[in-house]
Design a protein around this motif. Structure first.
Motif, short mmCIF file in Angstrom:
data_model
loop_
_atom_site.label_atom_id
_atom_site.label_comp_id
_atom_site.label_asym_id
_atom_site.label_seq_id
_atom_site.Cartn_x
_atom_site.Cartn_y
_atom_site.Cartn_z
N LEU A 1 0.76 -1.25 -0.65
CA LEU A 1 -0.06 0.12 0.00
C LEU A 1 0.94 1.09 -0.12
O LEU A 1 0.38 2.64 -0.57
N ILE A 2 2.21 1.71 0.86
CA ILE A 2 2.95 1.90 0.82
C ILE A 2 3.21 2.47 -1.24
O ILE A 2 3.36 3.69 -1.75
N LEU A 3 3.95 1.66 -1.75
CA LEU A 3 3.84 1.31 -2.94
C LEU A 3 2.78 2.24 -3.96
O LEU A 3 3.19 2.83 -4.39
N LEU A 4 1.78 1.53 -3.48
CA LEU A 4 0.64 2.25 -4.80
C LEU A 4 0.20 3.94 -3.96
O LEU A 4 0.52 4.39 -4.65
N LEU A 5 0.49 3.88 -3.05
CA LEU A 5 0.66 5.57 -2.56
C LEU A 5 1.46 6.60 -3.33
O LEU A 5 1.13 7.22 -3.85
N THR A 6 2.79 5.75 -3.08
CA THR A 6 3.50 6.17 -3.44
C THR A 6 4.31 6.24 -5.38
O THR A 6 4.15 7.73 -5.76
N LEU A 7 4.03 5.42 -5.93
CA LEU A 7 3.01 5.87 -7.40
C LEU A 7 2.37 6.47 -7.23
O LEU A 7 1.85 7.49 -8.79
N VAL B 1 1.94 -3.10 -12.50
CA VAL B 1 2.02 -2.76 -11.02
C VAL B 1 1.21 -2.28 -10.49
O VAL B 1 0.93 -2.97 -9.30
N LEU B 2 0.76 -1.81 -11.04
CA LEU B 2 -0.53 -0.75 -10.43
C LEU B 2 -1.53 -1.61 -9.46
O LEU B 2 -1.50 -2.16 -8.17
N THR B 3 -2.04 -2.24 -10.43
CA THR B 3 -2.69 -4.39 -9.81
C THR B 3 -2.29 -4.57 -8.92
O THR B 3 -2.62 -4.61 -7.75
N ILE B 4 -0.47 -5.02 -9.47
CA ILE B 4 -0.27 -6.02 -7.97
C ILE B 4 -0.13 -5.01 -6.59
O ILE B 4 -1.11 -5.60 -5.81
N CYS B 5 0.44 -4.04 -6.88
CA CYS B 5 0.12 -3.23 -5.75
C CYS B 5 -0.94 -2.94 -4.78
O CYS B 5 -1.14 -3.39 -3.21
N ALA B 6 -1.69 -2.67 -5.50
CA ALA B 6 -3.46 -2.49 -5.08
C ALA B 6 -4.30 -3.78 -4.35
O ALA B 6 -5.28 -3.95 -3.48
N PHE B 7 -3.59 -5.23 -5.16
CA PHE B 7 -4.04 -6.26 -4.94
C PHE B 7 -3.31 -6.53 -3.38
O PHE B 7 -4.16 -6.78 -2.15
N LEU B 8 -2.18 -6.91 -3.72
CA LEU B 8 -1.37 -7.21 -1.98
C LEU B 8 -1.33 -5.98 -1.22
O LEU B 8 -1.57 -6.29 -0.02
N GLY B 9 -1.81 -4.80 -1.42
CA GLY B 9 -2.03 -3.33 -0.27
C GLY B 9 -3.12 -3.93 0.04
O GLY B 9 -3.38 -3.77 1.76
N LEU B 10 -4.02 -4.40 -0.43
CA LEU B 10 -5.89 -4.91 -0.28
C LEU B 10 -5.71 -5.91 0.99
O LEU B 10 -6.01 -5.87 2.39
N LYS B 11 -4.37 -6.51 0.53
CA LYS B 11 -4.84 -8.09 1.27
C LYS B 11 -3.29 -8.14 2.49
O LYS B 11 -3.96 -8.89 3.17
N LEU C 1 -9.99 3.61 0.47
CA LEU C 1 -8.41 4.17 -0.07
C LEU C 1 -8.35 3.26 -1.25
O LEU C 1 -8.07 3.90 -2.28
N VAL C 2 -7.87 1.90 -1.40
CA VAL C 2 -6.88 1.40 -2.29
C VAL C 2 -8.15 1.96 -3.57
O VAL C 2 -7.31 2.19 -4.48
#
Length: 696
Positions: A47-53, A509-519, A674-675
């Motif tokens: 989620l940090i990575l998603l927010l960073t992007l 990358v955005l999709t993976i970050c969103a999925f893993l961030g939520l998980k 948020l995600v």
């Protein structure tokens, strides 16, 4: 021509080295590896990575949008940013009166004692922190001015610190605008306004909140000096710059890097060699003369350090080589050295320990130590700012919410924004390396400051995350330039096929970050015990001797209800503190707290109503007992706490009243929104602005 070519190569080496370190910093900050100093509290790393992007892409869009505005519209944007920041500053200045529980409170105790006429310095400044004498004198002067004009001293010092910070950012804005553009300068202020540590280090008075402004004023004065035409203007700017550099070094020793960087950029300026040497010598002479007055100034305010208490400078180098603490500041090392009876023996022991640690670590161990130190100092985006709020004199209701149960949310935002700064910085370094942009004095100065501070602390000193604050405004200035460059012109050239592949890669990358961030963040949606501070005093300074049969009491006024009480005894007590009876008065009579040998504290879960709470400490034994307390002289550490009775000075227990609540850190719907919002906005930017086709 050869000199110019040599300078270009040196500049490229500086930019390349800085870029490699910045990439390492982004990796360390995004991964949030554990260190020996921080209790890292964030939402999930993806989620940090998603927010960073998301922030990274948003700032590119904002920068592109601002470049298309006319002058009047850009001024409106600038005015909005400044107004919003000033409103936050004013509101904070009048609602948060803080002193962090470490060195900041020692400084405040001494300043208040001086305000009441004392010129006796507490042991802290003799045993450990001669370097904090300057900021203590300055704080006393600020308090004195407040008293002369009948102003609340806590509000006044907040306003002074915010004004000092604003002066620095005004200088930064002018420098960036001079060498780049108003768009880049405005983006610099926008990023800075959203980075909370700049506010926190103004509210919690200490060296870091003062020190980072000196480089900003120094580069601004240097530009004025080089632009000056008349002898009077040149002399005035050179003298002012020399005094400023001396003051910066006096306030915080790592500002020696600022002195070196300023002389470096002056010597590389396009001026006759004789002129550059004359200016540099004038500045150094003025700085030396100004600094030579500081011992007299200390003596004027009553400070003289006994020779037997003086700490060798290499003590801090020794701490930086402590593998057990990963190079962090630690009291064990300082106590060990201070226990030696003479300065000669202190110095001998320091040298011996340094040699032993270097021999024990070897080249591989030393390299690991430098990596650990890099992670501790540069890999923590909040820069200790959210940890400063362990004690404040006064705060609003939002404080206990944001810095208690919701600390993970704020830390996640700061970690993401911190990574964005360094990513933009990397882009700017890349353009400098590939010679797409010329090196300016500001660019060279910023790179020198970053590399100099990094080298100083990682290789020769001890580290804390807050030490990196001194270079962050400069990094933000270059990052804003890098982000604007992405928005306005290509970084590299790719074929249409490669552009399409890169676009789908970014979307993936955005999709993976969103999925893993939520998980990874979903666990925070489950109810958990969260602590919100109500009133706490966690500073220990001295011990209270309680005689056989003696009873002492302390009255504490709770501004809100609490359901847990903890009283700490942190010193190494030679006699058993567990035999003390600590009780509190309730509507059912006296109730006793339970001693925890593991935590070295007395604890009690109970509903404490707002209003007066009375703590009773009794020694039922036949011998004296000792309890760690805060003996603060004239300084009343918290307005809610009345001094222990029958003590004759301000004495407070080490205690914390907290409200333990059982609820999620973030609710499921909030996390989903948020995600989803971050993901949708990032995808929209990629499709709407054809990112990354547009920038490539």
């Amino acid at each position: 021509m050869q000199t110019h070519t040599f300078q270009q190569r040196v500049d490229q080496i500086l930019a390349g080295s800085a870029a490699l370190l910045a990439i390492a910093i982004v990796i360390l900050n995004s991964s949030q590896l554990p260190d020996s100093f921080h209790q890292k509290m964030f939402l999930g790393r993806p989620l940090i990575l998603l927010l960073t992007l998301t922030i990274f892409l948003t700032l590119i869009v904002v920068s592109r949008w601002m470049t298309n505005l006319n002058v009047r519209q850009r001024r409106w944007i600038l005015g909005t940013i400044i107004s919003a920041s000033l409103l936050i500053q004013l509101w904070s200045a009048f609602t948060i009166f803080g002193d962090n529980i470490y060195d900041g409170m020692d400084i405040r105790i001494q300043a208040i004692n001086m305000l009441h006429g004392s010129r006796t310095w507490i042991a802290y400044f003799h045993n450990l922190a001669e370097n904090n004498v300057p900021v203590t004198i300055l704080q006393f002067i600020i308090f004195k001015i407040a008293h002369l004009f009948h102003i609340n001293q806590w509000v006044f010092i907040n306003l002074v610190m915010f004004a000092w910070a604003d002066l620095g950012f005004l200088a930064l804005y002018k420098v960036v605008k001079h060498y780049a553009s108003s768009t880049i300068a405005t983006l610099t202020l926008l990023i800075s306004a959203g980075y909370f540590p700049f506010y926190a280090f103004a509210l919690f008075y200490y060296t870091d909140g003062l020190a980072y402004v000196f480089p900003l004023l120094a580069i601004w004065l240097s530009i004025r000096l080089l632009q000056a035409k008349t002898p009077r203007s040149i002399s005035l700017n050179a003298i002012s710059l020399g005094i400023l550099l001396a003051a910066g070094f006096w306030i915080k020793g790592n500002n020696i890097v600022t002195v070196i960087a300023i002389i470096w950029i002056l010597m590389t300026a396009k001026r006759p060699l004789r002129t550059k040497i004359t200016l540099s010598l004038t500045i150094l002479i003025c700085a030396g003369l100004a600094y030579s007055t500081t011992p007299t100034l200390k003596q004027h305010f009553g400070y003289t350090q006994p020779s037997t208490k003086k700490m060798p400078v290499l003590t801090w180098t020794m701490m930086g080589l402590n593998s057990a603490t990963k190079g962090a500041t630690n009291q064990q090392d300082t106590h060990l050295i201070q226990a030696q009876p003479t300065y000669t023996k202190k110095q001998k022991l320091v040298n011996t320990i340094i040699r032993q640690r270097l021999t024990k670590m070897g080249p591989v161990g030393l390299a690991k130590q430098f990596i650990f130190k890099t992670n501790l100092m540069w890999g923590y985006g909040p820069l200790d700012a959210t940890d400063l709020f362990q004690q404040v004199q006064h705060y609003d209701a939002w404080y206990s919410y944001l810095f208690g149960s919701q600390k993970r949310l704020l830390n996640t935002w700061l970690a993401a924004l911190y990574s964005v700064m360094w990513l933009g910085f990397v882009v700017e370094c890349w353009r400098l390396i590939t010679q797409r942009k010329p090196f300016t004095l500001f660019t060279r100065f910023s790179l020198l400051m970053f590399l100099g501070i990094y080298t100083f602390h990682i290789f020769f000193w001890e580290v804390e995350a807050r030490y990196s604050l001194i270079v962050l405004p400069l990094i933000i200035g270059l990052a804003a330039a890098g982000l604007t460059d992405i928005a306005t012109e290509p970084v590299i050239t790719l074929t249409p096929k490669r552009q399409s592949q890169l676009r789908w890669t970014v979307l993936g990358v955005l999709t993976i970050c969103a999925f893993l961030g939520l998980k990874t963040s979903w666990s925070f949606t489950r109810p958990a015990a969260l602590n919100q501070p109500v009133v706490q005093q966690e500073k220990g300074y001295g011990t209270l001797v309680i005689h056989p049969g003696q009873t002492v009491t302390q009255v504490i006024n709770l501004p809100a209800s609490a359901n847990a009480l903890r009283i700490q005894s942190t010193n190494q007590i030679i006699n058993k503190p567990a035999s003390l009876k600590i009780l509190f008065k309730s509507h059912t009579g006296l109730q006793r707290l339970t001693w925890s040998a593991k935590d070295h504290a007395w604890q009690k879960l109970h509903h404490f109503s707002s209003g007066k709470q009375t703590l009773v400490i009794n020694n039922p034994t036949g011998s004296t007992r000792k309890l760690t307390v805060l003996k603060s002289g004239q300084y009343r550490s918290l307005p809610q706490v009345r001094s222990l009775k029958p003590a004759t000075q301000q004495v407070s227990l080490q205690f914390s009243f907290v409200k333990i609540i059982n609820r999620p850190i973030i609710h499921k719907v909030t996390l989903l929104l948020l995600v989803a919002s971050l993901y949708a906005w990032s995808i929209l930017i990629c499709l709407r602005y054809r990112f990354p086709d547009y920038i490539l």
